[in-house]
Write a protein that holds these residues in place. Structure first.
Motif, PDB file in Angstrom:
ATOM      1  N   MET A 155      13.135  -6.142  -2.644  1.00 30.77           N
ATOM      2  CA  MET A 155      12.367  -5.102  -1.958  1.00 30.77           C
ATOM      3  C   MET A 155      11.468  -4.480  -3.010  1.00 30.77           C
ATOM      4  SD  MET A 155      15.048  -3.387   0.672  1.00 30.77           S
ATOM      5  CE  MET A 155      13.884  -3.006   1.948  1.00 30.77           C
ATOM      6  N   VAL A 156      10.199  -4.370  -2.680  1.00 28.49           N
ATOM      7  CA  VAL A 156       9.226  -3.847  -3.636  1.00 28.49           C
ATOM      8  C   VAL A 156       8.481  -2.670  -3.008  1.00 28.49           C
ATOM      9  CG1 VAL A 156       8.928  -6.054  -4.828  1.00 28.49           C
ATOM     10  CG2 VAL A 156       7.480  -5.528  -2.886  1.00 28.49           C
ATOM     11  N   PRO A 157       8.087  -1.708  -3.830  1.00 27.66           N
ATOM     12  CA  PRO A 157       7.267  -0.619  -3.289  1.00 27.66           C
ATOM     13  C   PRO A 157       5.904  -1.185  -2.884  1.00 27.66           C
ATOM     14  CG  PRO A 157       7.670  -0.319  -5.656  1.00 27.66           C
ATOM     15  CD  PRO A 157       8.384  -1.553  -5.237  1.00 27.66           C
ATOM     16  N   ALA A 158       5.446  -0.805  -1.703  1.00 24.88           N
ATOM     17  CA  ALA A 158       4.161  -1.319  -1.215  1.00 24.88           C
ATOM     18  C   ALA A 158       3.516  -0.293  -0.307  1.00 24.88           C
ATOM     19  CB  ALA A 158       4.380  -2.626  -0.459  1.00 24.88           C
ATOM     20  N   ASP A 159       2.199  -0.391  -0.173  1.00 21.18           N
ATOM     21  CA  ASP A 159       1.432   0.511   0.685  1.00 21.18           C
ATOM     22  C   ASP A 159       1.371  -0.046   2.108  1.00 21.18           C
ATOM     23  OD1 ASP A 159       0.932   2.192  -1.439  1.00 21.18           O
ATOM     24  OD2 ASP A 159      -0.927   1.164  -1.989  1.00 21.18           O
ATOM     25  N   PRO A 162       7.531  -0.075   5.951  1.00 24.42           N
ATOM     26  CA  PRO A 162       8.795  -0.585   5.403  1.00 24.42           C
ATOM     27  C   PRO A 162       9.325  -1.758   6.230  1.00 24.42           C
ATOM     28  CG  PRO A 162       8.892   1.803   5.674  1.00 24.42           C
ATOM     29  CD  PRO A 162       7.627   1.341   6.310  1.00 24.42           C
ATOM     30  N   THR A 186       9.329 -11.352  -0.252  1.00 24.06           N
ATOM     31  CA  THR A 186       9.559 -10.008  -0.770  1.00 24.06           C
ATOM     32  C   THR A 186       9.230  -9.055   0.363  1.00 24.06           C
ATOM     33  OG1 THR A 186       7.315  -9.934  -1.677  1.00 24.06           O
ATOM     34  CG2 THR A 186       9.076 -10.562  -3.186  1.00 24.06           C
ATOM     35  N   ALA A 188       8.692  -4.927   1.845  1.00 22.99           N
ATOM     36  CA  ALA A 188       8.299  -3.554   1.485  1.00 22.99           C
ATOM     37  C   ALA A 188       9.503  -2.640   1.561  1.00 22.99           C
ATOM     38  CB  ALA A 188       7.192  -3.070   2.416  1.00 22.99           C
ATOM     39  N   ALA A 189       9.715  -1.873   0.497  1.00 19.24           N
ATOM     40  CA  ALA A 189      10.846  -0.933   0.438  1.00 19.24           C
ATOM     41  C   ALA A 189      10.533   0.313   1.257  1.00 19.24           C
ATOM     42  CB  ALA A 189      11.116  -0.559  -1.007  1.00 19.24           C
ATOM     43  N   LYS A 191       9.943   4.130   2.074  1.00 22.93           N
ATOM     44  CA  LYS A 191       9.291   5.146   1.195  1.00 22.93           C
ATOM     45  C   LYS A 191      10.156   6.340   1.019  1.00 22.93           C
ATOM     46  CE  LYS A 191       4.824   3.469   2.458  1.00 22.93           C
ATOM     47  NZ  LYS A 191       3.573   3.639   3.095  1.00 22.93           N
TER      48      LYS A 191
END
Length: 191
Positions: A155-159, A162, A186, A188-189, A191
């Motif tokens: 899980m990666v931080p993304a704009d 989630p 991958t 989206a984590a 927020k």
């Protein structure tokens, strides 16, 4: 099987009036059974029993033959199920072997020519997979994560929203609506 009924005398006047008369009646009965007598009915029932028994044995043998043939057909279907798929892969193997032979014959072949051959072989492989109902799973960024078709690697931080796909690390494949291999993605984590 229908059994015939034996008529029973209900009228008392038909019965012998004395034991002696009864003895005379039984003594006068012929040795050979008359039509409709118990002996005749027994013979007919034995013949019908033999006929039904024979029909039963034939039906049982036929059912066993059908079962055996069905098992053979299932065995052959399992054994040769991949025959069509393997046949569609043979031209791809031929192309790869031809590319290796061409490189051995001319080691100084330009990279562009080799790359063109690799692309042609990849198109052949993609076509063979499609003909055999192997569908590629390559979700685009922003697609909602589906645990039945995707496998989250991280899980990666993304704009983006989630639990949506950010990137594909390895494509997945379906065969007849069943996951052959999930797509490695991958996600989206939150927020």
């Amino acid at each position: 099987m229908v059994l015939e009924t034996i008529p029973i005398k209900h009228n008392m006047s038909d019965l012998p009036s004395t034991p002696e008369m009864a003895a005379d009646t039984s003594a006068s009965a012929p040795e050979n059974a008359a039509p409709g007598s118990i002996e005749q009915q027994l013979i007919e029932l034995q013949a019908k029993h033999s006929e039904v028994s024979d029909a039963y044995l034939r039906a049982k043998a036929e059912a066993e033959n059908i079962r055996r043939r069905a098992e053979d057909e299932i065995s052959k279907a399992r054994k040769f199920a991949v025959e069509g798929f393997a046949e569609s892969l043979l031209p791809i193997k031929d192309s790869l072997e031809a590319a290796i032979a061409a490189h051995v014959a001319k080691p100084d072949t330009p990279v562009e020519t080799v790359l063109e051959g690799v692309h042609a072989t990849l198109r052949q492989l993609s076509s063979a997979l499609e003909r055999n109902k192997v569908i590629e799973l390559n979700p685009t960024a922003g697609t909602k994560f589906d645990p039945h078709q995707h496998q989250a690697i991280s899980m990666v931080p993304a704009d983006q929203e989630p639990n949506t796909v950010v990137g594909v690390l390895q494509k997945g494949y379906l065969i007849a609506d069943r996951v052959l291999r999930p797509a490695l993605v991958t996600v989206a984590a939150p927020k």
